[in-house]
Design a protein around this motif. Sequence first.
Motif, PDB file in Angstrom:
ATOM      1  N   HIS A 132      19.314   9.650  49.583  1.00 13.92           N
ATOM      2  CA  HIS A 132      21.159  10.188  50.303  1.00 13.92           C
ATOM      3  C   HIS A 132      21.146  11.211  49.614  1.00 13.92           C
ATOM      4  N   MET A 133      21.345  11.585  48.563  1.00 12.46           N
ATOM      5  CA  MET A 133      21.034  13.308  48.084  1.00 12.46           C
ATOM      6  C   MET A 133      20.641  14.197  49.204  1.00 12.46           C
TER       7      MET A 133
ATOM      8  N   GLY B  42      19.872  23.524  43.558  1.00 13.38           N
ATOM      9  CA  GLY B  42      20.394  21.763  42.861  1.00 13.38           C
ATOM     10  C   GLY B  42      20.529  22.113  41.020  1.00 13.38           C
ATOM     11  N   TYR B  43      21.426  20.751  41.449  1.00 11.58           N
ATOM     12  CA  TYR B  43      22.065  20.172  39.769  1.00 11.58           C
ATOM     13  C   TYR B  43      21.895  19.239  38.843  1.00 11.58           C
ATOM     14  N   MET B  44      21.851  19.045  37.896  1.00  8.55           N
ATOM     15  CA  MET B  44      21.042  18.343  36.805  1.00  8.55           C
ATOM     16  C   MET B  44      22.417  18.194  36.200  1.00  8.55           C
ATOM     17  N   PRO B  45      23.348  17.163  36.087  1.00  9.36           N
ATOM     18  CA  PRO B  45      24.491  17.400  35.338  1.00  9.36           C
ATOM     19  C   PRO B  45      24.101  17.014  34.279  1.00  9.36           C
ATOM     20  N   GLU B  46      24.759  17.164  32.626  1.00 10.75           N
ATOM     21  CA  GLU B  46      25.011  16.842  31.411  1.00 10.75           C
ATOM     22  C   GLU B  46      24.971  15.379  31.495  1.00 10.75           C
ATOM     23  N   HIS B  47      26.195  14.777  31.924  1.00 10.70           N
ATOM     24  CA  HIS B  47      26.924  13.122  32.105  1.00 10.70           C
ATOM     25  C   HIS B  47      25.731  12.471  32.419  1.00 10.70           C
ATOM     26  N   ASP B  48      25.756  11.099  32.628  1.00  8.32           N
ATOM     27  CA  ASP B  48      25.588   9.996  33.545  1.00  8.32           C
ATOM     28  C   ASP B  48      26.103  10.299  34.532  1.00  8.32           C
ATOM     29  N   CYS B  49      26.115  10.390  35.481  1.00  9.60           N
ATOM     30  CA  CYS B  49      26.380  10.844  36.922  1.00  9.60           C
ATOM     31  C   CYS B  49      25.820   9.618  37.776  1.00  9.60           C
ATOM     32  N   LEU B  50      24.730   8.495  38.401  1.00 11.84           N
ATOM     33  CA  LEU B  50      24.274   7.499  38.635  1.00 11.84           C
ATOM     34  C   LEU B  50      24.534   6.574  38.642  1.00 11.84           C
ATOM     35  N   PRO B  51      25.166   6.070  39.970  1.00 13.95           N
ATOM     36  CA  PRO B  51      25.677   4.346  40.348  1.00 13.95           C
ATOM     37  C   PRO B  51      25.211   3.520  40.101  1.00 13.95           C
ATOM     38  N   PRO B  52      25.360   2.683  39.378  1.00 17.55           N
ATOM     39  CA  PRO B  52      24.026   1.135  38.910  1.00 17.55           C
ATOM     40  C   PRO B  52      24.180   0.630  40.157  1.00 17.55           C
ATOM     41  N   ASP B  53      24.501   1.223  41.178  1.00 21.34           N
ATOM     42  CA  ASP B  53      24.296  -0.530  41.948  1.00 21.34           C
ATOM     43  C   ASP B  53      23.302  -0.101  42.947  1.00 21.34           C
ATOM     44  N   VAL B  54      22.925   1.584  43.218  1.00 18.50           N
ATOM     45  CA  VAL B  54      21.995   1.691  43.911  1.00 18.50           C
ATOM     46  C   VAL B  54      20.643   2.126  43.151  1.00 18.50           C
ATOM     47  N   SER B  55      19.842   2.133  44.014  1.00 19.50           N
ATOM     48  CA  SER B  55      18.299   2.204  43.605  1.00 19.50           C
ATOM     49  C   SER B  55      18.257   3.777  43.842  1.00 19.50           C
ATOM     50  N   ALA B  56      16.979   4.083  42.702  1.00 16.77           N
ATOM     51  CA  ALA B  56      16.397   5.851  42.741  1.00 16.77           C
ATOM     52  C   ALA B  56      16.267   5.999  44.306  1.00 16.77           C
TER      53      ALA B  56
ATOM     54  N   TYR C  32      31.393  -1.788  54.935  1.00 18.90           N
ATOM     55  CA  TYR C  32      31.911  -3.296  55.314  1.00 18.90           C
ATOM     56  C   TYR C  32      29.792  -3.580  54.831  1.00 18.90           C
ATOM     57  N   GLY C  33      29.795  -3.732  53.939  1.00 16.27           N
ATOM     58  CA  GLY C  33      28.940  -3.433  52.991  1.00 16.27           C
ATOM     59  C   GLY C  33      27.508  -3.114  53.061  1.00 16.27           C
ATOM     60  N   LEU C  34      27.676  -2.201  54.449  1.00 14.00           N
ATOM     61  CA  LEU C  34      26.137  -2.229  55.123  1.00 14.00           C
ATOM     62  C   LEU C  34      25.391  -1.183  53.799  1.00 14.00           C
ATOM     63  N   GLY C  35      23.656  -1.802  53.734  1.00 19.19           N
ATOM     64  CA  GLY C  35      23.549  -0.326  53.029  1.00 19.19           C
ATOM     65  C   GLY C  35      23.270  -1.015  51.840  1.00 19.19           C
ATOM     66  N   ARG C  36      24.575  -2.072  51.272  1.00 21.91           N
ATOM     67  CA  ARG C  36      24.694  -2.065  50.002  1.00 21.91           C
ATOM     68  C   ARG C  36      23.885  -3.250  49.914  1.00 21.91           C
ATOM     69  N   SER C  37      24.492  -4.125  48.544  1.00 25.76           N
ATOM     70  CA  SER C  37      23.357  -5.500  47.753  1.00 25.76           C
ATOM     71  C   SER C  37      24.076  -7.058  48.743  1.00 25.76           C
ATOM     72  N   GLY C  38      23.600  -7.903  48.998  1.00 26.06           N
ATOM     73  CA  GLY C  38      24.392  -9.014  50.571  1.00 26.06           C
ATOM     74  C   GLY C  38      25.298  -9.207  49.471  1.00 26.06           C
ATOM     75  N   LYS C  39      25.675  -8.737  48.538  1.00 33.78           N
ATOM     76  CA  LYS C  39      26.959  -9.515  47.713  1.00 33.78           C
ATOM     77  C   LYS C  39      28.242  -9.266  48.191  1.00 33.78           C
ATOM     78  N   SER C  40      28.038  -7.342  48.297  1.00 35.46           N
ATOM     79  CA  SER C  40      28.951  -6.653  49.021  1.00 35.46           C
ATOM     80  C   SER C  40      29.541  -6.729  50.509  1.00 35.46           C
ATOM     81  N   LYS C  41      28.379  -7.851  51.075  1.00 34.69           N
ATOM     82  CA  LYS C  41      28.798  -7.622  52.318  1.00 34.69           C
ATOM     83  C   LYS C  41      29.739  -9.531  52.405  1.00 34.69           C
TER      84      LYS C  41
ATOM     85  N   THR D 138      29.717   8.233  58.465  1.00 36.53           N
ATOM     86  CA  THR D 138      28.287   7.026  59.004  1.00 36.53           C
ATOM     87  C   THR D 138      28.241   5.874  57.826  1.00 36.53           C
ATOM     88  N   THR D 139      27.920   6.734  56.471  1.00 37.42           N
ATOM     89  CA  THR D 139      27.579   6.116  55.018  1.00 37.42           C
ATOM     90  C   THR D 139      28.150   5.714  54.877  1.00 37.42           C
TER      91      THR D 139
END
Lengths: 299, 314
Positions: free
Chosen positions: B101-102, B81-95, A46-55, A39-40
Amino acid sequence: MPDLSAPGPGRSGVIHDLGYRHFDGVREGSGAIARTLFTTGLRHAYGLGRSGKSKVMPFLLLAMSLLPATIVVGVVVLTGLADLPVSYADYTNQTQLLVSLFAAAQAPVLFSRDLRHRSIVLYLARPLSSHVFALVRWLSLTVAILLFTAIPTTVLYAGAMLAGLDKSDQTTDLLKALVLQVLLAMLVAGVSGLISSISLRRGFAVVGSVMALIVLTGIVTVVQNIAWYEADSETVPVAVGLLSPWSLVNGLANSWDAGVDTVVPVDGAWVPAYAIIAVLLVAGCLLGLVARFQKVGSR
Amino acid sequence: MGRPPVISTAGLTKHYGTVHALTDLTVDVGAGVTGLVGANGAGKSTLIKILLGLLEPTGGNASVLGHDIEHEGQEIRRLVGYMPEHDCLPPDVSASDFVVHMARMSGLGASAARERAADVLRHVGLDEERYRPMGGYSTGMKQRAKLAQALAHDPRLVFLDEPTNGLDPAARTDMLRLVERIGSEFGIAVLVTSHLLGELEQVSDHVIVLDGGHLLRSSATGEFTQHTGGLLVEVVGTETERDRLGEALAQRGLTCRPRGAMVAVDPPPPDLAEGAAVHDLIRDVAADLGLGLMRLQPDRRHLEDVFLEGGTRA
């Protein structure tokens, strides 16, 4: 309730540090986790649940592919035509550029991001295996593409019903078109997904998918036409049609009498050949995706 | 202590062609915080990946929380739980969104995941910034977000791979304190890796030392840093005062050497080893010289010493 920690004078409340609380609720099984991932993924396509730009991109493309359908519906309803000027299956074929662009633009969202930012490691440290992860991602993109093609088709069908066209004929054509769309979505999602999972830069992934879906189909069409009109060959155009996802689906649509014209009719032994190649292409893409994610997961 | 080990490996081996990442590792890990120490390339990350079921060992076997790694990888990944050594975070999502989600990917329902994410982000110390895209985070904030996702589903064991990597000294101390709290206050077993021995000494109950894929040593931190019998003395003043004290103690038959601002006294000869005789002697010498005693403490060995010893032995 007696308040043992009554706020002191001049303070409106007390913040309690509850300390660390353990979770003792229900933990879902892998099936439910896979459904959540599906579902995610579908929403993200479709950009839902992501930034406005990505829609913007997915919905702009969807609007563009809906526009001709609404015009056709308007014309049919107002003028009382006896039949739709374009068949359901052919409508998808005519808007193939938009469908291919949608797949090329959105496949990297589902297949490149996790690999590029290495968040795949966090997914794979969780219950779902790399195989399931790859397949669920593919399923999300397949359904996203299917919706992209099925929505305009459904609008056309609604228009046909409004105009009072024959219901059983229209329904048969619609169902044929939907079956073909499922196959198309599986193929296009497989090809664009595999390309996006290998070329992690979004730009390269988009260009790669455009090459495989749009440019290749263009070349196939040109070769088919040259072979038919210049060399008068029947075998070459049908054989070349095996080479691109679009020509595969259109060939099958043609042999199934779903209202799509091809340069040379696809019939006889070519029909099972088209079907087998289409299935093999989907299977090959899935195997490629599974292998790719397994390799990344073990690094 | 009678409780079954959290992690137990037997003859665990991983070879990549001619590269021997792990060789015949047999070790048990209990509750609390366990430090996994070794230089880069000693096999720490490989061990964690094998325990998570992400890598298949070349030989040997292991169990995590009572589950066999070969057949029950999925069950293990549900509980750790696993915290990897290297960067693994998508930059366009809030923590905040990411940790929710995780948590869901670990099998928590939607509302439970939201609640847990808020809790865990508070514990790791991400406040208002949790609503901002993670691409703009500092290294310290990224490490906290990575830790939060590892704790999101309330695991029974967490693997923390180099959690202090890239942090400045203050953030490093914060992170170590957090690691200690996870092991004690949160009641979650921790396997934490580092190539810096000194920092694990502060927080671990138990230390495992790996060197080139081999087990060098595994024992309680207390045993590593056991009392050597020597003493450390510090007096008010500069190096001049330190040296005056050192010379005076040497005249009384003690072997001394300067260490930083302090005088390190080797284990005393038998006639002074009885009771507090050495302490009395040092007090008297300092008083005679008119020096102010600032510190008088047992000299403990450091993990580095053990590592160096072990290294030369192997």
